[in-house]
Scaffold this active site. Structure first.
Site, PDB file in Angstrom:
ATOM      1  N   CYS A 107     -35.183  34.865 -22.611  1.00 34.22           N
ATOM      2  CA  CYS A 107     -35.741  33.862 -21.694  1.00 34.22           C
ATOM      3  C   CYS A 107     -35.600  34.487 -20.318  1.00 34.22           C
ATOM      4  CB  CYS A 107     -35.040  32.517 -21.865  1.00 34.22           C
ATOM      5  SG  CYS A 107     -33.254  32.627 -22.086  1.00 34.22           S
TER       6      CYS A 107
HETATM    7  N1  PTR Z   1     -26.046  31.540 -13.182  1.00 31.44           N
HETATM    8  C1  PTR Z   1     -27.373  32.042 -12.994  1.00 31.44           C
HETATM    9  C2  PTR Z   1     -28.183  30.944 -12.341  1.00 31.44           C
HETATM   10  O1  PTR Z   1     -27.881  29.788 -12.571  1.00 31.44           O
HETATM   11  O2  PTR Z   1     -29.118  31.267 -11.614  1.00 31.44           O
HETATM   12  C3  PTR Z   1     -27.945  32.599 -14.244  1.00 31.44           C
HETATM   13  C4  PTR Z   1     -28.771  31.839 -15.219  1.00 31.44           C
HETATM   14  C5  PTR Z   1     -30.140  31.742 -15.053  1.00 31.44           C
HETATM   15  C6  PTR Z   1     -28.224  31.288 -16.354  1.00 31.44           C
HETATM   16  C7  PTR Z   1     -30.951  31.138 -15.996  1.00 31.44           C
HETATM   17  C8  PTR Z   1     -29.014  30.673 -17.321  1.00 31.44           C
HETATM   18  C9  PTR Z   1     -30.375  30.615 -17.142  1.00 31.44           C
HETATM   19  O3  PTR Z   1     -31.152  30.064 -18.125  1.00 31.44           O
HETATM   20  P1  PTR Z   1     -31.780  30.865 -19.359  1.00 31.44           P
HETATM   21  O4  PTR Z   1     -30.684  31.650 -20.036  1.00 31.44           O
HETATM   22  O5  PTR Z   1     -32.318  29.793 -20.227  1.00 31.44           O
HETATM   23  O6  PTR Z   1     -32.846  31.761 -18.840  1.00 31.44           O
END
Ligand code: PTR
Ligand code: PTR
Length: 300
Positions: free
Chosen positions: A230
């Protein structure tokens, strides 16, 4: 009565949220040394999404050191299948995942596994476009060219056949790419049924790939790992893999355990499932599915 039902649902929801908080409090059972090396920082799309040394996918590098073999990707077991998935972040450093997983290095490492690899992607936001959307067009990404051989468009997902070629060695790979279209990061999918149908489509594709190779996939009866990504490769990726494992188990033995599945998964791809709602969604999606399959009464 409606109020009472609402109350019961709220209590259950709170219980499930607490269960998720328990999981979240656990320390990851491993180390992040390689992810934390200064020379690898730029390869992590998010500074706080690190991958465990014990399960990381290593690129085959010529000098076998962790300066060059590191990508933010982890092997994850499926239901009764070791390394059923590779969970990884979206495009970022050197066009991950296409180049890193299908480029020269990865092809060398996994040439036996990665011939037709179904793999899927949700939500284009927060992930650069790394393949051409239009049929019969080609994109060039440095040394790597990606050709769109055909696209089928469904209501909630696209299925694209890509041909990826290394411009230096002319090695090529066919990749079946499934992109789920309606799932914002941190959120939950708009429809459990649509996501479960998506999972079935990927599973069917994987079966076709396995059947096409007589005698199983060289010692991998379940086929090569399915690459799932993702943006960060933990929230939505973890949710989908959890659903896949739980639904396979439900089909096989009639029971399942979301809690243990997620705990085990976080031991391989740390931080899998990012929000309490995503965790809760796993339960509601499975119940909805079980009801559709008449495994559970609908009026409970
Ligand atoms: N901690 C970071 C943030 O919140 O921006 C990283 C993060 C980004 C964590 C997206 C999870 C995320 O969702 P997915 O894994 O579904 O892409
Ligand atoms: N900037 C947009 C966002 O954060 O929503 C999405 C985006 C981010 C698009 C990065 C492309 C990006 O490029 P890359 O995937 O190569 O880092």
């Amino acid at each position: 009565v409606e109020e009472l039902l609402d109350h019961v649902n709220t209590v259950q929801k709170r219980g499930i949220y607490e269960e998720y908080e328990d999981i979240r409090r656990e320390t990851p059972p491993g180390t992040f040394n390689c992810s934390l090396q200064p020379y690898n920082q730029q390869k992590n799309r998010y500074g706080d999404v690190l991958c465990l040394d014990q399960t990381r996918v290593k690129l085959k590098s010529l000098n076998h050191d962790e300066r060059t073999d590191y990508i933010n990707a982890s092997f994850m077991d499926g239901y009764k299948q070791k390394n059923a998935f590779i969970g990884t972040q979206g495009k970022g450093y050197y066009l991950q995942p296409i180049v890193n997983l299908c480029g020269k290095d990865f092809i060398l490492l996994h040439r036996k596994l990665l011939i037709t690899q179904p793999y899927f992607d949700f939500g284009r936001k927060k992930c650069g476009q790394y393949w051409p959307l239009e049929q019969h067009t080609q994109g060039n990404y440095g040394l790597i060219s990606v050709r769109n051989m055909s696209v089928e468009i469904f209501k909630h997902y696209n299925k694209t056949t890509l041909e990826i070629r290394n411009g230096e060695t002319y090695e090529g790979r066919k990749v079946i790419h499934f992109q789920y279209l309606s799932w914002p990061d941190y959120g939950v999918p708009s429809s459990a049924a649509a996501l479960i149908d998506f999972r079935s489509a990927v599973r069917r594709q994987q079966e076709l790939c396995v059947r096409a190779v007589s005698g199983g996939w060289r010692g991998h009866p379940g086929g090569p790992p399915i690459l799932v990504h993702c943006s960060a490769g933990i929230g939505r990726t973890g949710t989908l893999c959890t659903l896949d494992i739980c639904l396979s188990q439900l089909q096989d033995v009639g029971t399942l355990n979301v809690y243990q599945t997620v705990r085990r998964m976080r031991g391989q791809r740390a931080f899998s499932i990012q929000t309490p709602d995503q965790y809760y969604f796993c339960y509601t999606a499975i119940i909805e599915h079980a009801q559709r399959q008449h495994l559970l009464p609908t009026n409970h």
